[in-house]
Write a protein that holds these residues in place. Structure first.
Motif, PDB file in Angstrom:
ATOM      1  N   PRO A  33       0.819  -1.222   0.000  1.00  0.00           N
ATOM      2  CA  PRO A  33       0.000   0.000   0.000  1.00  0.00           C
ATOM      3  C   PRO A  33       0.849   1.267   0.000  1.00  0.00           C
ATOM      4  O   PRO A  33       1.901   1.318   0.619  1.00  0.00           O
ATOM      5  CB  PRO A  33      -0.784  -0.136   1.309  1.00  0.00           C
ATOM      6  CG  PRO A  33       0.164  -0.859   2.217  1.00  0.00           C
ATOM      7  CD  PRO A  33       0.968  -1.794   1.348  1.00  0.00           C
ATOM      8  N   GLU A  34       0.371   2.286  -0.686  1.00  0.00           N
ATOM      9  CA  GLU A  34       1.109   3.543  -0.806  1.00  0.00           C
ATOM     10  C   GLU A  34       0.496   4.672   0.018  1.00  0.00           C
ATOM     11  O   GLU A  34       1.057   5.762   0.076  1.00  0.00           O
ATOM     12  CB  GLU A  34       1.148   3.994  -2.267  1.00  0.00           C
ATOM     13  CG  GLU A  34       1.897   3.054  -3.186  1.00  0.00           C
ATOM     14  CD  GLU A  34       1.920   3.565  -4.610  1.00  0.00           C
ATOM     15  OE1 GLU A  34       3.031   3.825  -5.124  1.00  0.00           O
ATOM     16  OE2 GLU A  34       0.836   3.707  -5.212  1.00  0.00           O
ATOM     17  N   LYS A  35      -0.665   4.405   0.630  1.00  0.00           N
ATOM     18  CA  LYS A  35      -1.358   5.462   1.389  1.00  0.00           C
ATOM     19  C   LYS A  35      -2.149   4.813   2.526  1.00  0.00           C
ATOM     20  O   LYS A  35      -2.267   3.576   2.587  1.00  0.00           O
ATOM     21  CB  LYS A  35      -2.286   6.242   0.468  1.00  0.00           C
ATOM     22  CG  LYS A  35      -3.372   5.381  -0.185  1.00  0.00           C
ATOM     23  CD  LYS A  35      -4.236   6.198  -1.132  1.00  0.00           C
ATOM     24  CE  LYS A  35      -5.337   5.325  -1.750  1.00  0.00           C
ATOM     25  NZ  LYS A  35      -6.188   6.099  -2.684  1.00  0.00           N
ATOM     26  N   GLY A  59      -1.838  -3.406  14.829  1.00  0.00           N
ATOM     27  CA  GLY A  59      -0.868  -4.393  14.392  1.00  0.00           C
ATOM     28  C   GLY A  59      -0.662  -4.395  12.885  1.00  0.00           C
ATOM     29  O   GLY A  59       0.469  -4.488  12.396  1.00  0.00           O
ATOM     30  N   LEU A  60      -1.752  -4.268  12.136  1.00  0.00           N
ATOM     31  CA  LEU A  60      -1.655  -4.257  10.669  1.00  0.00           C
ATOM     32  C   LEU A  60      -0.908  -3.021  10.177  1.00  0.00           C
ATOM     33  O   LEU A  60      -0.164  -3.086   9.193  1.00  0.00           O
ATOM     34  CB  LEU A  60      -3.052  -4.301  10.052  1.00  0.00           C
ATOM     35  CG  LEU A  60      -3.748  -5.654  10.038  1.00  0.00           C
ATOM     36  CD1 LEU A  60      -5.195  -5.506   9.608  1.00  0.00           C
ATOM     37  CD2 LEU A  60      -3.011  -6.616   9.102  1.00  0.00           C
ATOM     38  N   LYS A  65       3.143  -0.785   7.182  1.00  0.00           N
ATOM     39  CA  LYS A  65       3.871   0.494   7.163  1.00  0.00           C
ATOM     40  C   LYS A  65       2.997   1.648   6.661  1.00  0.00           C
ATOM     41  O   LYS A  65       3.484   2.579   6.009  1.00  0.00           O
ATOM     42  CB  LYS A  65       5.136   0.377   6.278  1.00  0.00           C
ATOM     43  CG  LYS A  65       6.074  -0.766   6.637  1.00  0.00           C
ATOM     44  CD  LYS A  65       6.666  -0.574   8.030  1.00  0.00           C
ATOM     45  CE  LYS A  65       7.790  -1.560   8.299  1.00  0.00           C
ATOM     46  NZ  LYS A  65       7.336  -2.965   8.372  1.00  0.00           N
ATOM     47  N   GLN A  66       1.708   1.572   6.980  1.00  0.00           N
ATOM     48  CA  GLN A  66       0.775   2.633   6.633  1.00  0.00           C
ATOM     49  C   GLN A  66      -0.243   2.797   7.759  1.00  0.00           C
ATOM     50  O   GLN A  66      -0.615   1.812   8.407  1.00  0.00           O
ATOM     51  CB  GLN A  66       0.021   2.318   5.336  1.00  0.00           C
ATOM     52  CG  GLN A  66       0.831   2.408   4.059  1.00  0.00           C
ATOM     53  CD  GLN A  66       1.204   3.836   3.687  1.00  0.00           C
ATOM     54  OE1 GLN A  66       0.674   4.794   4.234  1.00  0.00           O
ATOM     55  NE2 GLN A  66       2.139   3.973   2.752  1.00  0.00           N
ATOM     56  N   ASN A 275      -3.541 -10.561   3.462  1.00  0.00           N
ATOM     57  CA  ASN A 275      -3.630 -11.827   4.198  1.00  0.00           C
ATOM     58  C   ASN A 275      -2.314 -12.123   4.926  1.00  0.00           C
ATOM     59  O   ASN A 275      -2.320 -12.550   6.094  1.00  0.00           O
ATOM     60  CB  ASN A 275      -3.970 -12.974   3.249  1.00  0.00           C
ATOM     61  CG  ASN A 275      -3.939 -14.334   3.933  1.00  0.00           C
ATOM     62  OD1 ASN A 275      -2.924 -15.023   3.927  1.00  0.00           O
ATOM     63  ND2 ASN A 275      -5.045 -14.713   4.552  1.00  0.00           N
ATOM     64  N   ASP A 276      -1.200 -11.878   4.244  1.00  0.00           N
ATOM     65  CA  ASP A 276       0.105 -12.107   4.863  1.00  0.00           C
ATOM     66  C   ASP A 276       0.299 -11.185   6.072  1.00  0.00           C
ATOM     67  O   ASP A 276       0.775 -11.622   7.130  1.00  0.00           O
ATOM     68  CB  ASP A 276       1.208 -11.862   3.830  1.00  0.00           C
ATOM     69  CG  ASP A 276       2.593 -12.148   4.380  1.00  0.00           C
ATOM     70  OD1 ASP A 276       2.838 -13.290   4.809  1.00  0.00           O
ATOM     71  OD2 ASP A 276       3.433 -11.227   4.383  1.00  0.00           O
ATOM     72  N   ALA A 277      -0.111  -9.918   5.928  1.00  0.00           N
ATOM     73  CA  ALA A 277       0.031  -8.963   7.032  1.00  0.00           C
ATOM     74  C   ALA A 277      -0.858  -9.353   8.212  1.00  0.00           C
ATOM     75  O   ALA A 277      -0.463  -9.223   9.375  1.00  0.00           O
ATOM     76  CB  ALA A 277      -0.323  -7.557   6.547  1.00  0.00           C
ATOM     77  N   ILE A 278      -2.063  -9.843   7.915  1.00  0.00           N
ATOM     78  CA  ILE A 278      -2.973 -10.278   8.984  1.00  0.00           C
ATOM     79  C   ILE A 278      -2.362 -11.433   9.760  1.00  0.00           C
ATOM     80  O   ILE A 278      -2.360 -11.449  10.999  1.00  0.00           O
ATOM     81  CB  ILE A 278      -4.342 -10.681   8.393  1.00  0.00           C
ATOM     82  CG1 ILE A 278      -5.090  -9.449   7.880  1.00  0.00           C
ATOM     83  CG2 ILE A 278      -5.196 -11.405   9.451  1.00  0.00           C
ATOM     84  CD1 ILE A 278      -6.289  -9.778   7.013  1.00  0.00           C
ATOM     85  N   ASN A 279      -1.838 -12.418   9.046  1.00  0.00           N
ATOM     86  CA  ASN A 279      -1.273 -13.584   9.719  1.00  0.00           C
ATOM     87  C   ASN A 279      -0.041 -13.227  10.531  1.00  0.00           C
ATOM     88  O   ASN A 279       0.186 -13.794  11.613  1.00  0.00           O
ATOM     89  CB  ASN A 279      -0.969 -14.684   8.692  1.00  0.00           C
ATOM     90  CG  ASN A 279      -2.189 -15.520   8.363  1.00  0.00           C
ATOM     91  OD1 ASN A 279      -2.546 -16.431   9.101  1.00  0.00           O
ATOM     92  ND2 ASN A 279      -2.861 -15.206   7.257  1.00  0.00           N
ATOM     93  N   LYS A 280       0.755 -12.279  10.057  1.00  0.00           N
ATOM     94  CA  LYS A 280       1.904 -11.823  10.844  1.00  0.00           C
ATOM     95  C   LYS A 280       1.436 -11.063  12.084  1.00  0.00           C
ATOM     96  O   LYS A 280       2.009 -11.208  13.169  1.00  0.00           O
ATOM     97  CB  LYS A 280       2.810 -10.938   9.984  1.00  0.00           C
ATOM     98  CG  LYS A 280       3.596 -11.717   8.938  1.00  0.00           C
ATOM     99  CD  LYS A 280       4.457 -10.793   8.104  1.00  0.00           C
ATOM    100  CE  LYS A 280       5.273 -11.581   7.074  1.00  0.00           C
ATOM    101  NZ  LYS A 280       6.067 -10.690   6.185  1.00  0.00           N
TER     102      LYS A 280
END
Length: 332
Positions: A33-35, A59-60, A65-66, A275-280
């Motif tokens: 994501p850019e924003k 957490g997300l 990083k947004q 999905n990857d960010a959620i699981n992390k």
């Protein structure tokens, strides 16, 4: 010949335009994501769903990083917020927090919804399972579920339970209690679960079915009694509240699952990134500690996949259609 050249030129322009759009979408997906993202919560602030959403958003945000802005859009059992979500751009920057009530039961209790959760939404992952608690006013004349059932069978017409609107988790819990106990206690609908709990604490209504995460504080206040956890085992945060397995109604299990979703049409690469960010996020020690404090469970690995979340949603839509129909609930 001139007409043929014009036609070929139009085809070429269309092809280049399509190619440009495809390349643009691919570039967006690669840098996503850019924003900042928006997380729509179809309930008022302060309720169990909102508390969970804000924990996950924090957490997300770290993983993506947004910033993630939580937007509360309550009303009509979640359908107002989900309508807002259904009209957002399918660009991966608007995410929905839903649960068994807003997603699985919503279509069975409201007519003419402008969306279909199975056709228009893409599940990202199931993110938290919350055991539900039967919470009654402090002076309610029952100290366990069996006494509650006996009392409600006699006095049900004069009782009320509170919920966050038709189709909300608390509403479904009340419907399930009526069906299982053989009672007919009518609901009082509020804009959010927090208001329903407040009126139970004030003695204005008799009970609500709330998440273990909010029951911890409401029971600790002394203004609410937790009669039973609607699961086979007690939860660690409420050690003195018995489980249904300790009552005559051992099959009365009701756990609310929660899920994050995006609009259908969001590119697969973006879906995979989320999905990857959620699981992390669901492995972060501080978040897991909060889950433990609130009595929440991390869903199974399968239900944290996009395919597993989709399967869960489809099965639950079918299940609640049947349960609500048998309970005499018709779309309004």
């Amino acid at each position: 010949m001139h007409a043929k050249k014009q036609f070929n030129a139009r085809i070429a322009r269309l092809a280049f335009s399509t190619l440009g759009l495809t390349l643009s979408l691919a570039a967006q997906a690669d840098s996503y994501p850019e924003k900042p993202l928006t997380l729509i919560v179809p309930y008022t602030a302060g309720g169990a769903t909102d508390v969970l959403a804000r924990m996950l958003a924090k957490g997300l945000s770290q993983e993506l990083k947004q910033p993630i802005v939580v937007e509360n859009v309550p009303g009509a059992g979640g359908s107002i917020g989900q309508t807002r979500f259904s009209r957002a751009a399918a660009d991966g920057y608007t995410v929905l927090m839903g649960n068994v009530g807003t997603l699985a039961a919503n279509g069975s209790v409201y007519k003419n919804l402008p969306y279909d959760v199975l056709k228009d939404f893409t599940p990202l992952a199931s993110v938290g399972d919350a055991p539900q608690v039967l919470s009654v006013r402090a002076n309610f004349p029952a100290s366990n579920l069996d006494e509650f059932a006996a009392y409600a069978k006699v006095h049900g017409a004069k009782m009320n339970f509170g919920d966050a609107g038709v189709g909300s988790g608390a509403f479904l819990g009340g419907v399930l209690l009526n069906a299982t106990l053989g009672t007919n206690v009518p609901p009082v609908h509020y804009r959010g679960a927090a208001q329903a709990t407040s009126d139970v604490m004030a003695g204005q209504i008799d009970y609500t079915v709330e998440s273990s995460s909010t029951a911890v504080s409401s029971i600790a206040s002394g203004k609410i009694k937790g009669l039973v956890v609607l699961s086979a085992q007690r939860v660690g945060v409420l050690p003195n509240v018995p489980a249904v397995s300790e009552t005559s109604y051992k099959s009365l299990n009701y756990t609310i699952w929660n899920m994050l979703l995006v609009r259908k049409g969001v590119p697969k690469t973006m879906v995979n990134t989320l999905n990857d960010a959620i699981n992390k996020t669901l492995t972060q020690p501080d978040l897991l500690d909060r889950y433990k404090q609130m009595g929440l469970a991390v869903p199974s690995a399968n239900q944290r996949t996009t395919q597993g979340a989709q399967k869960l949603l489809a099965e639950e839509v079918t299940r609640w259609q049947k349960l609500l129909s048998e309970a005499g609930v018709t779309p309004e």
